[in-house]
Each structure stands twice: as structure tokens, then as C-alpha cells.
Design an enzyme around this catalytic site. Sequence first.
Site, PDB file in Angstrom:
ATOM      1  N   GLU A  91       0.832  -1.204   0.000  1.00  0.00           N
ATOM      2  CA  GLU A  91       0.000   0.000   0.000  1.00  0.00           C
ATOM      3  C   GLU A  91       0.862   1.248   0.000  1.00  0.00           C
ATOM      4  O   GLU A  91       0.530   2.257  -0.616  1.00  0.00           O
ATOM      5  CB  GLU A  91      -0.919   0.005   1.234  1.00  0.00           C
ATOM      6  N   ASN A 141       1.816   9.773   9.734  1.00  0.00           N
ATOM      7  CA  ASN A 141       3.219  10.179   9.661  1.00  0.00           C
ATOM      8  C   ASN A 141       3.932  10.002  10.987  1.00  0.00           C
ATOM      9  O   ASN A 141       5.148   9.771  11.027  1.00  0.00           O
ATOM     10  CB  ASN A 141       3.305  11.629   9.176  1.00  0.00           C
TER      11      ASN A 141
END
Length: 401
Positions: A245, A387
Site C-alpha cells: 500500500e 506520519n
Amino acid sequence: MDLRYTEEELAFREEVRAFIRDNLPREIRERMRLGYPPRKQDTITWQRILNARGWAAYSWPKEWGGPGWNSVQKMIFLEENLSAPAPEILSFNVTMLGPVLIQFGTEAQKRRFLPAAANLDEWWCQGFSEPGAGSDLASLKTRAVKEGDHYIVNGQKIWTSTAHNADWCFCLVRTNPQAAKKQEGISFLLIDMKTPGVEVRPIISIDGSHHLNEVFFTDVKVPVENLVGEENRGWSVAKFLLGNERTGIARLGKSKERVRFAKEVAREVRMNGKPLIEDRGFRTRVAQLEVDMKALEITQMRVVSAYDKAKDGRPDPLSSVLKIKGTELLQGTSELVMDVGGPQAMPAWTQELAALTNEPALLPEWSPQMAPAYLMLRAASIYGGTNEIQKNILNKAVLGL
């Protein structure tokens, strides 16, 4: 390492660029250029055009309908597709499900699902996240109890992108709640979205679009033959899928296209009596983004080069850098486009207003989608692994902290 492309790679880029130029329908290209997301039919149309050329399943081996490209060719193809701009290949079908079935699926599963996935005859969605299991995915609670030749599935998934369009869902479920570790006792199932007991509820996001959904499973019967891999070993399948992904998640081509579009619009917009493109502050900002994109491009080539040389074929943990910086650039370039538009970039609710008046539009054609695109990309640093999680991966796997 040599950061220059070979003559063969440059020729390949020109081949891809020419094919997209000659075959991407003009209406789709123009909508994408103005910042509109592709409609379902746009994605289907373009993916089928690519599949007829043998390019839709760009990451698959030739044996299963892919082109058999190396990592550099895949990177070039993705960048040119985004730069066109053209609709992205449906990642659920090609980047996620396809490699999983090739690696873990039975021969019957491969024959049944891979051709339809490549040609987008069947639209897939991803049933992973739950209200209590996002970044901590292993805490998922959706249960699957085996009864004869079926699993009975009960539970809830959330943030399920395009579930309202989907024909099928690949889903993580808990098949052994007594497992010693939460990563154990998880299985990977393929669920037909038309099965009785599947309910999809829309989630309208901040940009006003219906992209996300909640999916509820109530006594949903799933045939045992829809299990991928071994029962209770689905976590290994999920890790493999998530690695794929994040391949190409930097979406560098999209950032380049947005900067190009911002400069195009800046020639029309005036500031202090002159075109914005001549403003020193604007040019400095564009230059910084272009420097950052070049740095990311070099890092991407390093990661791609290492991936091709890796003996185990596993994604380099350094790819987390691509995800972090790539999504920051996506957000930065969309913010640049919105700032260029200024007050004209405010949401105009174009379709709603068009139904109420027959007056000509007051805003330029490029303005209505600036704010929605900016708002949608606020989520880019969250999906595909936040993140913050990516930084933890870098700390542990790359820096050894």
C-alpha cells in the site's frame, strides 16, 4: 549510485507519456486538471484503457496479466499517470489485493478474482480500520465464527474508502479471540458486499464529498473458500499488503502537476498590478517546493534501487521517508494552489448554485475545486499509516533508536 535514467528508461517514459496523451479522454483530463476528483466511471474507463494495453496491473508479473516491469518502470509509470493528470489506478484492486492473492491465494482465487480486479469489473474496498483499531490495527474486534462451510461475520469497519462503490471487500477479522497475542488469531477474508447483513453508511468528509463510509456486518455468511492464506495467520497477509500500500504513496507526480497548475493560474491572477507569477515571494515559494520535490525524487530512486537489490523483496523501511515527505509535499502544493486562488478559491458550491440561477458563472473555471482539494489532502498524512507512526518506524528500523 547513478541517479541518471538510462536511455531505455527515458525511452520508456516517452512511451508512457505518449500513450497517455493519445488515449486519455479529453473530458477526464480536463476535469482532473481543474482539480476535480475522478468520478467512478472515469476511473473504470481509464483503468480499462490501460488494461487493454496490459498496463493496469502495473505491479503484477506477466503470468497474471501484469507487464512484469521493474521498480524503476513502475515509478516512472505512476509519475507520468499522475502528472498527466489521469485517474489513479484503483489501489485496492491492483496495489493491495492483487499482490496478496498472487502471494497467498489459491489457484482458484487467482483465476476467479485477478482478471476482474485488473479490468475493474469488480471494485474492491479495504475493511481494516475499526472505531477502536486504527493505527493499532491488531486491536480489531470484528469476529468471524466458523460454522460448517461458512464464517459468520459480525462487527464494524470505519473510514472505508469507496465502500459505497464496492462489489467486494477484503477484510481482517478475528477468528481466535483467545490467542496469546493480539496479532495472532486474525484472518483475511474476501466478502461479497451484496451479501445479506452488509450495511454501508456514508461519512461526509470536510471537503463535502462522500468518499468514506462505515460498514456494518450482521451475521454475514462468508464461504470458507474466501479465506486467503491460513486461518489465524492473517496478520502476516496484512503486513504484506500494507507494505505494498505504501509503495508509490509519495505521489510525486501529483505534487509536480499541482505546482505546474499553480504557475499556470498565477499567470492569470494579478497582484499589485502585475501577474502573480512575477511576484518574488511567489517565485521563492515555488522554488522551495521544486527543490523539495527534487530531493524526494532522488530519495525515491534510492529506495527503488535498494528494493530491486533486496533478496527478500520486502519493502525498505526507508520508504517511510517517502510517505512522510510525499504527503507533506501534497499538502504544501495544494496549499500553494489555494493561496494562488485567494478569495476565489473559497468553496463556491458550484452545483448547488447552478440549480438556483441562470446567470453566467462569476468565478474562473479553475476556482471551485481549490478548497475541497486542499481540505481533502489534510488526511494524506493520516491514511496509509500516520506520519507519526512512520517516524516511529524510521526511529526503530533505520536509526536503531
